[in-house]
Design an enzyme around this catalytic site. Structure first.
Site, PDB file in Angstrom:
ATOM      1  N   CYS A   1       0.822  -1.219   0.000  1.00 17.55           N
ATOM      2  CA  CYS A   1       0.000   0.000   0.000  1.00 17.55           C
ATOM      3  C   CYS A   1       0.854   1.266   0.000  1.00 17.55           C
ATOM      4  CB  CYS A   1      -0.964   0.030   1.189  1.00 17.55           C
ATOM      5  SG  CYS A   1      -2.244  -1.225   1.052  1.00 17.55           S
TER       6      CYS A   1
ATOM      7  N   HIS B   1      -9.821  11.758  -9.970  1.00 16.33           N
ATOM      8  CA  HIS B   1      -8.637  11.721 -10.828  1.00 16.33           C
ATOM      9  C   HIS B   1      -7.489  12.551 -10.269  1.00 16.33           C
ATOM     10  CE1 HIS B   1     -11.344   9.681 -13.514  1.00 16.33           C
ATOM     11  NE2 HIS B   1     -10.300   9.272 -14.187  1.00 16.33           N
TER      12      HIS B   1
ATOM     13  N   GLU C   1     -13.387   1.419  -0.504  1.00 11.96           N
ATOM     14  CA  GLU C   1     -12.134   1.408  -1.275  1.00 11.96           C
ATOM     15  C   GLU C   1     -12.189   0.290  -2.317  1.00 11.96           C
ATOM     16  OE1 GLU C   1      -8.556   1.070   0.958  1.00 11.96           O
ATOM     17  OE2 GLU C   1      -8.405   3.231   1.253  1.00 11.96           O
TER      18      GLU C   1
END
Lengths: 139, 139, 139
Positions: free
Chosen positions: B23, B68, B126
């Site tokens: 991660c 984005h 997520e």
């Protein structure tokens, strides 16, 4: 309060031996379980709990026990019928309804959680249209 | 009490710079956000709030900021690595975990809501199997 | 406390006659309804309530009324426009917003539940991204 939820599936068979209908037949479900815990954000990790730790607790406390098992109430009828069955059986003290499986999972997962983390909610889907859930009454 | 929930997706990249595992690599998620508000039914409109207004508040308070973007903790390591990166960066004071992004979103959306409407719950997925949620403790 | 949720869909048309936009046109939704009840586990059946009974209560209290109906506020405008319409109309005292349909469903389902079972929550999705929900304030 921040809550974390991990969703996981397992496949199992069961029969509700005292049910006056087809649920007394051996059948199965792709059980879809949502485990929600609560706790404070740790300012070192910026997390309440690593999702990977929560997943591994569910693996140990639920999946290892129920996945690809035949879940049955331990009564004389079932013990007789399945006396020659060599496969994995998860015996329960009650009929393996979603309600009783939930209460079993509460007892199984709670002691595996770290001290500062509480079990807040469980949701167990038997089908896409039917689910049972449990909430911690204290919150 | 009546609650309204609007669900919306956004795509973003992040890295958890202090995480002892993958991660800490730049990766991304299709974040799936559920925003729940509560209020009384307005007897003129028969609505608590027009879903379109709620959607536009989420657009302004969340999507315009995170969609984005590369979401990063503002620390010296990240400032050095990305000093030449010309793209959109959403800097945070903490690591961009789901937990901290939730708390950021609470602060961002709350002041945009009409006076008679309260933020009741947020849920940020997520992945399809992992989500963090926040609930107003006062209710 | 154990909760049971049954999820069910119905298709209907409606128009929000006082809405300043396209929602005043006749349009429709695949409504997705989640009905959550609470109660104690019956130690004879190991269930709170048979999911089949809950499904049949929703059929009687909601689906028979709203499915494939045109849902309209009973006002002079609608009564005039649809005076020659021979199809199924579900008249309401308010505009058929998700909020008001929820309150209608609360009143319709509650009296059909067995004595020991309470309506805890309703969730009515108009679209995959917009839903209204109701919670029993007493719990």
């Amino acid at each position: 309060m921040i809550y974390l939820t991990k969703k996981i599936e397992f496949e199992a068979a069961h029969r509700i031996s005292n049910y006056p209908g087809t649920c007394s037949e051996i059948h199965g479900h792709t059980y879809y379980l949502e485990v929600t815990v609560s706790g404070k954000v740790d300012w070192n990790t910026d997390m309440v709990l690593d999702f990977k730790i929560l997943k591994s607790i569910i693996q140990t406390g639920v999946i290892d026990h129920f996945d690809h098992a035949l879940i049955l109430k331990r009564n004389s009828e079932n013990e007789k019928i399945f006396s020659s069955y060599p496969g994995k059986i998860a015996w329960m003290e009650s009929e393996p309804t979603a309600e009783q499986m939930l209460l079993w999972i509460v007892s199984s997962i709670s002691p595996l959680l770290p001290d500062e983390i509480s079990l807040a909610k469980l949701k167990l889907h038997e089908t896409s249209g039917s689910c049972a859930s449990w909430k911690d009454n204290k919150r």
